[in-house]
Motif scaffolding. Sequence first.
Motif, short mmCIF file in Angstrom:
data_model
loop_
_atom_site.label_atom_id
_atom_site.label_comp_id
_atom_site.label_asym_id
_atom_site.label_seq_id
_atom_site.Cartn_x
_atom_site.Cartn_y
_atom_site.Cartn_z
N SER A 1 -4.59 -1.50 -5.03
CA SER A 1 -4.12 -0.31 -4.33
C SER A 1 -3.48 -0.71 -3.02
CB SER A 1 -5.30 0.62 -4.06
OG SER A 1 -6.16 0.05 -3.09
N GLN A 2 -2.65 0.13 -2.48
CA GLN A 2 -1.97 -0.16 -1.21
C GLN A 2 -2.98 -0.37 -0.09
OE1 GLN A 2 1.30 -0.77 -0.66
NE2 GLN A 2 1.38 -0.69 -2.90
N GLU A 3 -4.07 0.37 -0.12
CA GLU A 3 -5.08 0.24 0.94
C GLU A 3 -5.75 -1.13 0.88
OE1 GLU A 3 -8.97 2.58 2.71
OE2 GLU A 3 -7.68 3.56 1.24
N VAL A 4 -6.09 -1.57 -0.36
CA VAL A 4 -6.71 -2.89 -0.53
C VAL A 4 -5.74 -3.98 -0.08
CG1 VAL A 4 -7.57 -4.57 -2.22
CG2 VAL A 4 -8.23 -2.17 -2.38
N LYS A 5 -4.47 -3.83 -0.47
CA LYS A 5 -3.47 -4.83 -0.06
C LYS A 5 -3.34 -4.89 1.46
CE LYS A 5 -0.52 -5.10 -4.12
NZ LYS A 5 0.84 -4.98 -4.65
N THR B 1 0.98 -10.64 -4.17
CA THR B 1 0.33 -10.71 -2.86
C THR B 1 -0.75 -11.77 -2.85
OG1 THR B 1 0.75 -8.36 -2.46
CG2 THR B 1 -0.96 -9.41 -1.12
N ILE B 2 -1.63 -11.73 -3.85
CA ILE B 2 -2.73 -12.69 -3.91
C ILE B 2 -2.20 -14.10 -4.21
CG2 ILE B 2 -4.97 -13.20 -4.96
CD1 ILE B 2 -4.76 -10.60 -3.35
N LYS C 1 5.66 -22.66 -3.65
CA LYS C 1 5.23 -21.60 -4.58
C LYS C 1 4.91 -20.31 -3.83
CE LYS C 1 3.28 -24.52 -8.25
NZ LYS C 1 2.02 -24.90 -8.94
N ALA C 2 4.26 -20.46 -2.66
CA ALA C 2 3.91 -19.28 -1.86
C ALA C 2 5.17 -18.55 -1.41
CB ALA C 2 3.09 -19.71 -0.64
N TYR C 3 6.19 -19.30 -0.99
CA TYR C 3 7.43 -18.69 -0.52
C TYR C 3 8.13 -17.93 -1.66
CZ TYR C 3 12.16 -18.25 1.37
OH TYR C 3 13.37 -17.75 1.78
N LYS C 4 8.16 -18.54 -2.85
CA LYS C 4 8.79 -17.87 -3.99
C LYS C 4 8.04 -16.59 -4.37
CE LYS C 4 10.83 -22.05 -5.97
NZ LYS C 4 10.80 -23.03 -7.08
N ALA C 5 6.69 -16.69 -4.32
CA ALA C 5 5.90 -15.50 -4.64
C ALA C 5 6.07 -14.41 -3.58
CB ALA C 5 4.42 -15.87 -4.76
N SER C 6 6.25 -14.82 -2.31
CA SER C 6 6.43 -13.84 -1.23
C SER C 6 7.76 -13.09 -1.36
CB SER C 6 6.34 -14.52 0.14
OG SER C 6 7.45 -15.38 0.36
#
Length: 629
Positions: free
Chosen positions: A18-22, A85-86, A115-120
Amino acid sequence: MKKTLSLLLLLILFNGYSQEVKKILLESFHYTNTYQLDSALNYNSKIDNKNLRDLLNLNVNFLRFGKISNRDINILNSFKTKDSTIKVIYNILKGDYFLNNFLGRDDKALEYYTKAYKASINSNDTLLLCESLKKLVYYTLKFNRDSLILKRYNKNHKKYIYNTNEEVFFLINQLIYKIQVSANSENPSPINQKYFDHALKKALSTKNKILEANIYHLMGLNFAYFKKEYNKATKYYTKAYSIYVKYKDEAFAQHRIFNYYISLGAINFMRKKFNESIKQLKIAEKNQVIANKKRDVESMYMWFHLSYSGLKQYNIAYKYSLKEKKISDSINQIEKDVKLNDLNIKYQTSQKEKENLQLKIDKEKNRNLLIASLIFIFTGGIISILAVKSSKRKRKLAEQLKQLEVQKNLTLLKEQELTTINAMVDGQEKERKRIAEDLHDNLGSVLATLKLHFENLKINREKQKINQETLFDKTEGLIDEAYLKVRSIAHAKNAGVIANQGLLTAVIIMAEKISSADKIKIEVIHFGLDKRLKNSLEITIFRIIQELITNILKHADAQISTINISLFDKNLNIIIEDDGKGFDINKVNLKNGMGISSINTRVEHLNGTFKIDSSIGKGSSIIIDIPIF
């Protein structure tokens, strides 16, 4: 509460949040990466899912304790999700794990940061984009230093800046880049103070004390190493320390405090206040708390041995010099082991792929064999006749090809032999020329002076103008000098003869003889030379090494030189380094200068490669790779 847990579990099952969890996840991650650990833990406590909470607490452990538990490692390795996000947070933490816990694993850190940059990019969240780009900028500043890549990352980071706090991170990275560029230039110059003032003003507005302390530390570097204003440098180092000490229970702050005392030791050494330098360094030595910061410990031992040398307490200086060398060797060995392990993994993977391919080929062969057998039975008579005729033609053709191949190999061997002989002849001619120059320049002048003394003895015997005993003593001294010069030339010539004992033995003996003169220390490091090479090849390689060491003795003004010889996978690698004055490769005529042209020609004859890496004041490195057939 149960309803919230059920909803969260349902969202996780569908690989979403959910947006709140994120929002809670992102806030927690943001505070962790700005060292506001209490705020991060507060946000973590709001996350109902235990795996997510443990994942984010892992980053707190890095900063608070300087290490990570086996339990956290298992969580990190087992955590899987398709949520972008995760994935960003996971890959950043995994990159931090390799960068902060293992020397020589920066390649794995880069893999996860990328990998983090591509996922972001997929998440389209500015916070995650900034965090992943900051990691890539930090990595590039520390390890890669590629200005084009760095500019691209900085440009993207600037595009996604979403608050003043993030802007200060960007400005700090810009300052570090400017300091590195200046330090690596031929004429280092201080960074304009306006850049520091601008960054500091922004940092003060965020009320983030850690960012403020980082800028003070960079200002100290600028005043210490570029402006040579040591009082101001000490002032700014101390300002940074006064902030770090408030977080002294946290591992990240303990590391900064450790570096603070090393910086004070370095400043006092530059001031020639050796006792004060040692005092500060002892405080640093007492406060070693992070085992994996070996390069900082190495720096501390270096300033120790320099300071004790300044006090002429050479026995203690030598002790710290050994400690410095021990930790340096440890770092090099760790990095070497990592690379060898990577090569082994790649080799095993390659072998597995070959085995799989062979199985596939064998299966295909069996199928084809069955089909061929059926065809053979069906058309047996006709194919038998054609096969006999074809077999005769093929046999005849194979014999002709075999003869051509033998002839080709003989021609190639003769060409290689001629090439080797030419290289040896060139080396012998150069050696003869060098011996002639030594005889002319050194022994010739002594003999000419000796002749004059004998003439004086003859004249003085009749006129007795000068004390006869004094003339005899001077003449005898010149004879001794001539004898020693002849002996030294003979020893230098004998260094080549030693090559009959083997390349490695010859190089070691040559290094020991030169080092025994106490003008330069030459260290030989070898790997894989368990067996002798071809005699002509060993002689040629020894002459090349001998010529390069002669160049160092003549031109480099070096105190230490290292000869690295390794044989791996049928490739002989030679690296010769020195800590001398170096030279600008672009301003040196390599075709005529220092015998390098002759060396390059010999290496080319051996189908090898020859590279030079040198800059003013930073010594030289010669890298030679020769294939061994």
